[in-house]
Structure formats: C-alpha cells, structure tokens
Design a protein around this motif. Structure first.
Motif, short mmCIF file in Angstrom:
data_model
loop_
_atom_site.label_atom_id
_atom_site.label_comp_id
_atom_site.label_asym_id
_atom_site.label_seq_id
_atom_site.Cartn_x
_atom_site.Cartn_y
_atom_site.Cartn_z
N UNK B 286 30.73 29.53 37.27
CA UNK B 286 30.08 30.65 38.82
C UNK B 286 31.31 31.68 38.17
N UNK B 287 32.19 31.86 37.84
CA UNK B 287 33.43 33.04 37.64
C UNK B 287 32.98 34.19 36.96
N UNK B 288 32.30 33.58 35.89
CA UNK B 288 31.72 34.68 35.38
C UNK B 288 30.17 35.52 36.07
N UNK B 289 29.69 34.97 36.74
CA UNK B 289 29.26 35.53 37.43
C UNK B 289 29.39 35.45 39.10
N UNK B 290 30.70 35.14 39.39
CA UNK B 290 30.84 36.17 40.83
C UNK B 290 31.61 37.09 40.55
N UNK B 291 32.28 37.37 39.56
CA UNK B 291 32.98 38.68 38.92
C UNK B 291 31.47 39.38 38.74
N UNK B 292 30.66 38.91 38.51
CA UNK B 292 29.40 40.07 38.00
C UNK B 292 28.53 40.72 39.22
N UNK B 293 28.60 39.76 39.98
CA UNK B 293 28.17 39.96 41.60
C UNK B 293 29.30 40.99 42.43
N UNK B 294 30.35 40.70 41.90
CA UNK B 294 30.80 41.00 42.81
C UNK B 294 31.16 43.54 42.24
N UNK B 295 31.58 43.21 40.94
CA UNK B 295 32.00 44.42 40.49
C UNK B 295 30.48 45.17 40.50
N UNK B 296 29.49 44.47 40.21
CA UNK B 296 27.70 44.81 40.87
C UNK B 296 27.89 45.79 41.85
N UNK B 297 27.75 44.32 42.84
CA UNK B 297 28.20 45.32 44.15
C UNK B 297 29.52 46.41 45.25
#
Lengths: 314, 423
Positions: B286-297
């Motif tokens: 969850x941490x990795x996916x949130x960071x990936x999503x946030x940096x993409x956004x």
C-alpha cells in the motif's frame, strides 16, 4: 453437577524456579471458583497453563473433556480469557476490537454483528462503541477487555485479577458483571488477591501460595480451619514501628498470630475481648498510639494468616 | 487462511492510524523526493537525469556507413554528458575491460553489418530486394553497472529499431515500383542505395532524441526522468522502515498482551505469524502504490509499464518483508527492532543506491548491494523508466523473490527457537 475442569498435579518450572508445584483441583459446572493468593503466588502462571498459553512441565488438565496438553485447540474453543493486563488494540474502536476478536473465535456474518451488539450492551458501551479505545478511561477499557472474553459465550471463563488498578465504581460494576454471568449459567475461574472479592463472589475458594494449593473449599469450610478465631486489626500511626509491635503482641496469651502490613497490625486470637486490654497496654508501653481497632469474625484473611503466618498483602 | 487475512487487514488498519508511522512511511519519502528533485533540477528547466559519464567502449569492426553512424551517435555532443565513450579495435580486449569493471558496456559492431542491411546490386538484379538477416550488434554488459548498461542497450536498440523501420519501408516501396514496371532493376538499385543511405546515416541529431529515451508502446518518445530514479529510491528506502515497523508490531503485540490473547483463541501459531507477515506485506505494498500514485499525480512522473510496476512492487515488498521478519526474529524487544530497522533503512538506502547511483560506488559496495532489496528493485524501476517492460525484469524479480523466500525460511527457523509469548 459435573466437573468442567479437572487439574491433575500441575507443575511448571522455569529452570530451577518452581512456579507451580503440583497443583490439583476441580471446578464444577456453574460455579465461581476463586484462586486466592498474594502477588507472586502462582495464580497467573496457573491460569496461563489452563488457558493453553504455557505448556505445563508435568501434569495435565481436562476442560470439558479436552486435555490442555493433547488437544489445546479443543480447549480454546470452550474457554474465554480475560487477562490481568489490558489486551486490546487501542487504535481500534471498541466495536472494531470486538469484531476482530469475534472473528478470531470463529464468529462471522450476522451472528457476529448481533453478538457484538449484545456484548456492547452488556458492558454498557453501546454509545461509545465508535470511539477509539485509547480515548477511554481505565474502567471502560477494563469493560472492553472483559467483553472480548464473553463474545463467543464460553462455557468456562478465566478472569485473572480483573479489578487491579481501577476505581471503586468500576470495580463494583465488574463484580456485578461476574455475578450476572454466573447467574446466566457461566462457570468462572477468578483469581484475586483481594479477600473481599473472593468472599463475595465465590462458591469455593482455592488458596494458593508459593505455587502450592494450601487450602481448598467453601468459605465456611476454610474458616473452620482456624476454629472460632477472631482477628483484631490495629491501625497505628505512620511513624510507629508496626513490625516491633506485632512481635511484642505474639507474647500475649490467647494470641495465635500477629503480623504487620504498612500501618496495620493483624492479631488472630481466640477471643478478641480477652486480649484487647493487653494489646492496648503493650502498645502504650512501646509508646505506640492506636488510632482505631476493627474486630473481624473468622475470614479468608485469617485463614491465610493461620496457614502461612503472613498476611495476604505481604 | 481467513484468519491470516483478517490479522493482516487489522495490521494495515493499525499502521495507517499511526501518525508517526505515516510520516515516515509516506510523508518522508515524498518530501525527500521533492528535495532531491529540486537538487537535481527536475523541477526547473534543467532536465538532467542525474546519471552521467557512463563509460562505454565502441568497437566498430564494420567501418562502413551504418557502423560509423552508430559510433557517431555514441560520440555525439548531445550525449556527451551522459556517456563517456572510448573507441576500441579488439573485441576480446574490450570484453576483458568489462570483466575488469572498467566500463558499463562494450558495443561491438561486427564486420559486414552495413552490407547485411543495405541491399546490394545483385539482390536487385535477382529480384530479391529484401536483404539477408542483418548480422547482430553485440552489447556486452557489465552486470554490476546494470543501469548504465541498460542505457547503452536502450541506445543501441533504438538505433536498430530505426534502421529496421527504414529498411522495411524502403525496400517495400522500391520492390512495388520495380514489379509494377515503373522503374527498372538498375533504377531500383540506385534508389535503394540512396534511400538506405538517407535513412541509416541520418544526422545524429535526428536520432539523438531517442538516445536517453525509450518508446512507449504507441511509439511516443519518453524521456528518462530524474525522478524516475529518485522517487523509487526514496520509496524503497522507506519501505525498509515499513517492514521493520511491521516486524516491530509482533513484539509490540507480545508486550501489550494481544499476542498471548491471540494464542489462547482458536487460532494456531501459523495463522497468527502468517497474518503478521501478510500485514507487513500489505502495508508495504500500500505504501509503495500510494507513493507511486502520488508522484504520478503531482509530478507527472511516468513509472513505465503498469504491469511491470505492479509485479516489481510486489517482488520488492516481498524481499523487504523477508528482511523485516529476520530483524524481528533476531530482536528481543520492539525497541530493538526499531533501532535495527532504522539502521538497516539507512544502510540499505545508501548501499542500495538511494542517494548515490551504484555505478559511482566502489566495487565492493556494488557487490554488497546485491543483498539489499533496494538495489534490485531500483534496477528494475530504472529499466521500466527507460521503457522496459515486465519481460525485462526477470533478473530483479527473481532475485527479490528468492531473497524474500530465503529470509522468510531463516526467520521461521529463528522464531522456532524462541518462545513467542516470553517477554
């Protein structure tokens, strides 16, 4: 009545230290059985073995026909445990805690939801169910701690000193809950070092000290062991030497035992009236001022004193 | 199985309700990513990738039009900051330099490479205008400098893609003109040679646009972004914190009495430990996916092939979870786990290339970096950032899964010797 729990010569050693030394007793279905003893007597170790948390060094116990050594999972399904220390997730709400623990006891779906609602009602926290446990008072946390043990309606509930460190009001509520549960048919094993709790709640009491069961029976049976002895409780000044006074009082004719705890001296005697004057005189001789005196009929405190030569709170 | 899942979900919920943990799990890597992005000029007009001076040896045995064109690409001024090319004439000597870790890769352009691609007079005369299979360019990569080698390989691949596209389109057009009788075989030969030359020896500038770029599936050019290295580097470093936090929760539950309570419920030890591991895995994912999503956004960062990203995240978290379990099995208290975990977070961060690209590290650090999930996962994320796909990730994924499996077995053995309820 039939025995739901039978303990046979239970032993637990930690290296050279013998925590439990061949304890045996049984509990009948529907009764409240108290294990009474001072801190360090072996109560929590015994209850931990019976609840399958620890394996005994030797001996065995059957609970509802299941052996704690051979069939621990069978035992776990029919017992409930309320540990001495709070065992909750403080960042979860009371409802979330109850749901999680209910799931661990194989409850699910509508039966889980219904049971959680019932337990919240029973422990009086329906209105606070959505608050995180860490926001609760100590007494409220204790109630949730008890509620977790009740979720799956266990046949036998272990309660390990559930009233330690809480206010009188919460303590009263817990003692009433214990009685209610028993009235509903639940069997309870209750450990305490408070004589008053054991006297109020128990059908039978086992007195445990230094890992040994030193007496077992109803309150009447146990107090008969000290005959008709009465107990004088002397409340003395904070600066007075209670130990020295107790030692002096043992010399008085008719005094069986005299022990000091903090600023109190307990004197077990044949007849309180016969020794009272001598006790006061001895205290005056030593320059000790007696603030008040209680005279108690034979009780479990006196039994413990009679059997061990020490007060329960030592 | 259900209880394992429920325990895991409970742990994720608890982790995301812990403000202190959230700061280290999400806020810290995000802020550090921004900070390092500013340092590297990612948020200004400077588009430096943060990777520079990759040593590469060019051995041009072709010495013909296409071989020379490729060599020119590597020596072009546009790639001067990125590459540090040297020219060699001996293939074996060049390979030996790689074995001795003197360069990231050697590009060997074989003799006859141009001839194998540009149609010859005899081919047109025979009506066989499609040339024989081209001889292959060899990229001999240094495994300890996988990022640099990956970039070199991406440049060669892109060059070959352009060559292949040009070759097919030109020969098809000329063949159609010849067979329709609009041009003679002699005219076809002249046109073919000219077209081939035009395409293959186009100015370096026209091919430079793809040199540090790769192409998406629809052919759009994608620049290698500095944040494509920094963001995963920071996320992976703090992933190590998360797995140690998860491991710490096992010992914390023991201290707070909930673990003994679980052990006296009708839930067996395997379910409980499995649930705790699952919780760590879920939290890390969850941490990795949130960071990936946030940096993409927020940064418009393109992480690359989505399937590759997901599989790599799962593998990285699995490998890191193994370390978290070993730390927990070794430590006696949750405070010890916290201390060891924070140390491991920083050490693995440095050794794994989170702060300094591994290729700029001494060889022994590069060697030891292989025990960190950071290094392998970062290698994978770099590959994806350069346009790689899931099929290019076999090495890091295999390494991470193996790492997690071995460490999990080690932790089980260590846990077996400990009393779970003993405080």
């Amino acid at each position: 009545m039939s025995a739901i729990l039978q303990v046979q010569n239970l032993v637990k050693n930690y290296g050279d230290f013998k925590a439990v030394k061949g304890v045996s007793f049984s509990i009948e279905e529907g009764e409240i059985f108290s294990l009474l003893g001072p801190n360090g007597a072996g109560k929590t170790t015994t209850i931990s073995i019976l609840s399958t948390l620890y394996m005994p060094t030797s001996g065995d116990t059957t609970i509802g026909g299941h052996s704690i050594t051979k069939d621990p999972m069978g035992v776990r399904g029919i017992i409930g445990v309320v540990p001495q220390d709070l065992a909750l997730y403080e960042d979860l709400t009371a409802r979330e805690n109850l749901i999680f623990w209910g799931q661990m006891y194989n409850l699910s779906g509508k039966s889980l939801t219904t049971r959680v609602d019932e337990v919240l009602e029973q422990i009086g926290l329906t209105d606070k169910a959505k608050d995180r446990v860490k926001t609760y008072s100590g007494g409220m946390k204790r109630r949730v701690n008890i509620g977790v043990g009740l979720l799956h309606k266990p046949r036998l509930l272990f309660m390990d000193e559930p009233t330690v460190g809480i206010d009188p009001q919460s303590r009263r509520a817990i003692l009433d809950t214990v009685k209610d549960l028993n009235n509903q048919g639940m069997t309870l094993l209750y450990t305490t070092h408070y004589m008053e709790e054991a006297e109020e709640l128990s059908h039978r009491v086992g007195i445990i000290d230094h890992g040994e069961m030193i007496a077992i029976g109803t309150q009447k049976e146990l107090t008969q062991q000290v005959g008709e002895a009465e107990t004088l409780i002397l409340h003395i000044g904070e600066n007075d030497d209670s130990e020295a006074l107790a030692k002096t009082l043992k010399d008085i004719q008719g005094v069986q035992q005299a022990t000091a705890v903090d600023h109190e001296v307990s004197v077990v005697c044949d007849e309180a009236e016969d020794v009272l004057a001598a006790v006061v005189t001895k205290a005056n001789d030593r320059g000790i001022k007696i603030r008040s005196i209680d005279i108690r009929e034979p009780n479990l405190e006196a039994v413990f004193l009679h059997l061990t030569g020490r007060a329960l709170r030592d | 199985m259900l209880k394992t899942f429920l325990i895991g979900i409970k742990d994720v919920r608890l982790a995301f309700r812990d403000r202190a943990a959230l700061i280290l799990m999400l806020a810290a890597p995000f802020v550090l990513t921004i900070g390092l992005g500013l340092v590297t000029g990612r948020f200004s007009s400077n588009t430096s990738s943060g990777i520079s001076d990759i040593p590469v040896i060019i051995v041009n045995l072709d010495n013909d039009q296409l071989g020379n064109a490729l060599a020119d690409v590597f020596n072009s001024t546009d790639l001067a900051d990125l590459l540090e090319p040297t020219t060699g004439s001996d293939s074996e000597a060049a390979r030996k330099s790689i074995d001795e870790d003197k360069a990231a890769a050697v590009v060997i352009i074989p003799e006859g490479f141009t001839i194998s691609i540009i149609p010859q007079q005899s081919d047109f005369a025979n009506g066989n205008v499609v040339a024989a299979d081209p001889v292959k360019i060899e990229v001999y990569a240094n495994p300890s400098r996988s990022t640099g080698a990956g970039i070199v390989k991406a440049i060669v691949d892109e060059f070959l893609n352009r060559v292949e596209e040009g070759r097919i389109s030109d020969t098809t057009s000329i063949e159609q003109l010849m067979f329709s009788g609009r041009i003679t075989p002699q005219q076809a030969l002249a046109a073919g040679s000219a077209a081939s030359l035009d395409n293959q020896t186009a100015s370096p500038a026209s091919t430079l646009a793809v040199k540090i770029n790769s192409s998406t599936a629809n052919g759009d050019a994608v620049k290698f972004d500095a944040l494509a290295y920094i963001a995963p580097a920071m996320a992976l470093m703090f992933l190590m914190y998360t797995v140690s936090y998860g491991g710490r929760s096992i010992l914390a539950e023991r201290a707070q009495g909930t673990l003994p309570r679980l052990l006296v419920s009708p839930t067996n030890t395997a379910q409980i430990l499995g649930g705790k591991v699952f919780g760590i895995f879920l939290t890390g994912t969850a941490q990795m996916l949130i960071l990936i999503g946030a940096s993409s956004l927020f940064f418009q960062l393109k992480w690359g092939d989505p399937l590759g990203v997901i599989v790599l995240v799962l593998a990285a978290v699995f490998g890191a979870t193994g370390w978290g379990m070993v730390i927990t099995a070794i430590a006696r208290t949750s405070a010890q786990v916290a201390n060891i975990g924070m140390s491991i977070t920083l050490i693995f961060g440095i050794m794994g290339g989170s702060f300094i690209n591994l290729e700029q590290m001494p060889s022994f650090v590069q060697m030891f970096s292989k025990i960190t999930p950071n290094a392998w996962a970062l290698d994978g994320f770099t590959t994806l950032g350069l346009g790689g796909t899931l099929t290019d990730l076999s090495a890091p994924i295999l390494a991470l899964v193996s790492m997690g499996s071995i460490l999990f077995l080690v932790s089980v053995a260590l846990f077996g010797k400990k009393n779970l309820v003993q405080k």
